[in-house]
Design an enzyme around this catalytic site. Structure first.
Site, PDB file in Angstrom:
ATOM      1  N   SER A 120      -0.588   8.155   0.282  1.00 33.66           N
ATOM      2  CA  SER A 120       0.807   7.965   0.200  1.00 33.66           C
ATOM      3  C   SER A 120       1.837   8.801   1.198  1.00 33.66           C
ATOM      4  O   SER A 120       1.682   8.921   2.249  1.00 33.66           O
ATOM      5  CB  SER A 120       1.197   8.108  -1.356  1.00 33.66           C
ATOM      6  OG  SER A 120       2.357   7.544  -1.630  1.00 33.66           O
ATOM      7  N   ASP A 137      -0.686   1.647  -3.282  1.00 32.98           N
ATOM      8  CA  ASP A 137      -0.733   3.104  -2.977  1.00 32.98           C
ATOM      9  C   ASP A 137      -2.033   3.778  -3.206  1.00 32.98           C
ATOM     10  O   ASP A 137      -2.693   3.208  -4.450  1.00 32.98           O
ATOM     11  CB  ASP A 137       0.153   3.612  -4.078  1.00 32.98           C
ATOM     12  CG  ASP A 137       0.626   5.071  -3.738  1.00 32.98           C
ATOM     13  OD1 ASP A 137      -0.265   5.867  -3.242  1.00 32.98           O
ATOM     14  OD2 ASP A 137       1.810   5.517  -3.487  1.00 32.98           O
TER      15      ASP A 137
END
Length: 312
Positions: free
Chosen positions: A43, A173
């Site tokens: 991320s 993500d």
């Protein structure tokens, strides 16, 4: 000796590890990336890993958060709160424009460092791990745009919409399964790169730590509403703890794994854009304390072996 840098996910709180690395870099004779053989990030940590691999200094990476973070996490607070119930909280366009401005049309294959960036395919339920071509079997990812890799690893559910590649693959993500990617890093080093466990030195950077507080849940039988605002914290804490345990088990000596993730309570959120100066200060403070102990392990001299990808 093989040195590995690992960076957690955490939204705008990525300013903490970015500031930490920038302040360490100020005391070194080379860019921070030059001291590591492998960089792994999820991320926001993935953005930092990509930036370092593509030649940005840690200082330039920190500037990305300071200058572009407020624009990425912008909008009317009341509208965002209402929108969050039905759609992703933020428009991904400001993020994409910021990434394109920094990375342009560069590809993963242009990285000067071995990189591993976790993501997740919600259609198939399979993990999707982006990798530089540091093994003969890694024939595809090096052609992909860095912007697409970054957009996919930061597409946090409820915050940003799913990122769909040109080929049609939807990705979200990497924090869904590896917010702390230290186990991913160690497995890659031992299982794919065939580096001896005893040769590994791992620096793991978190984006601050919030103590898990579910005391009410331990004493009462809670339902959906009771757990709703706590379940993500439980998942993230459990994943990080499990990842650390696996990494420590695989690396031959526990002292060869150093974890830095300051405990700051629950003051900071993934999108706390007004707190960037404070987050920057936390990173600087942690660097000041940690540098004397880190220098002999990671920063005595840069890596001398050049990374030569198998495909380009």
């Amino acid at each position: 000796m093989r040195r590995i840098l690992v960076i957690d996910g955490g939204g705008i709180k990525g300013a903490v590890p970015a500031s930490f690395l920038a302040n360490i870099e100020e005391s070194l004779s080379h860019r921070i990336a030059d001291y590591f053989d492998l960089i792994v990030g999820t991320s926001t940590g993935g953005i930092i890993a990509l930036a370092l691999g593509l030649g940005l200094s840690a200082k330039e990476t920190l500037a990305f958060y300071e200058q572009r973070g407020p624009k990425i996490f912008c909008g009317n607070p009341r509208f965002k709160a209402l929108r969050h119930w039905f759609r992703a909280k933020y428009d991904p366009l400001p993020l994409r424009l910021a990434l394109e401005d920094v990375f342009g049309s560069r590809t993963l294959g242009e990285s000067s460092k071995r990189l591993v960036i976790p993501s997740f395919n919600p259609d198939t339920g399979e993990v999707h791990v982006w990798k530089t071509s540091h093994d003969p079997r890694l024939e595809k990812d090096f052609k992909k745009l860095v912007v697409d890799v970054a957009m996919s690893t930061v597409a946090a559910p409820t915050y940003f919409p799913t990122h769909r590649l040109d080929c049609g693959t939807p990705l979200i993500d990497g924090g869904m399964w590896a917010n702390n990617p230290i186990a991913v890093a160690v497995v890659e080093a031992i299982g794919i790169l065939k580096w001896p466990a005893e040769s590994l030195r791992v620096l793991s950077l978190g984006c601050t730590t919030t103590p898990l507080n579910i005391d009410w849940g331990r004493r009462h039988s809670l339902g959906t509403l009771g757990w709703a605002d706590k379940i993500a914290d439980v998942f993230m804490t459990g994943q990080s703890s499990g990842a650390m345990g696996m990494a420590l088990h695989l690396v031959s000596e526990r002292q060869n794994v150093i974890r830095i993730s300051p405990d700051v309570g629950d003051r900071y959120k993934l999108d706390s854009r007004d707190e960037i100066p404070s987050l920057k200060g936390i990173g600087a403070s942690e660097a000041r304390k940690a540098l004397p102990g880190l220098r002999p392990v990671f920063f005595d001299q840069p890596v001398t072996e050049e990374f030569k990808p198998f495909h380009s």
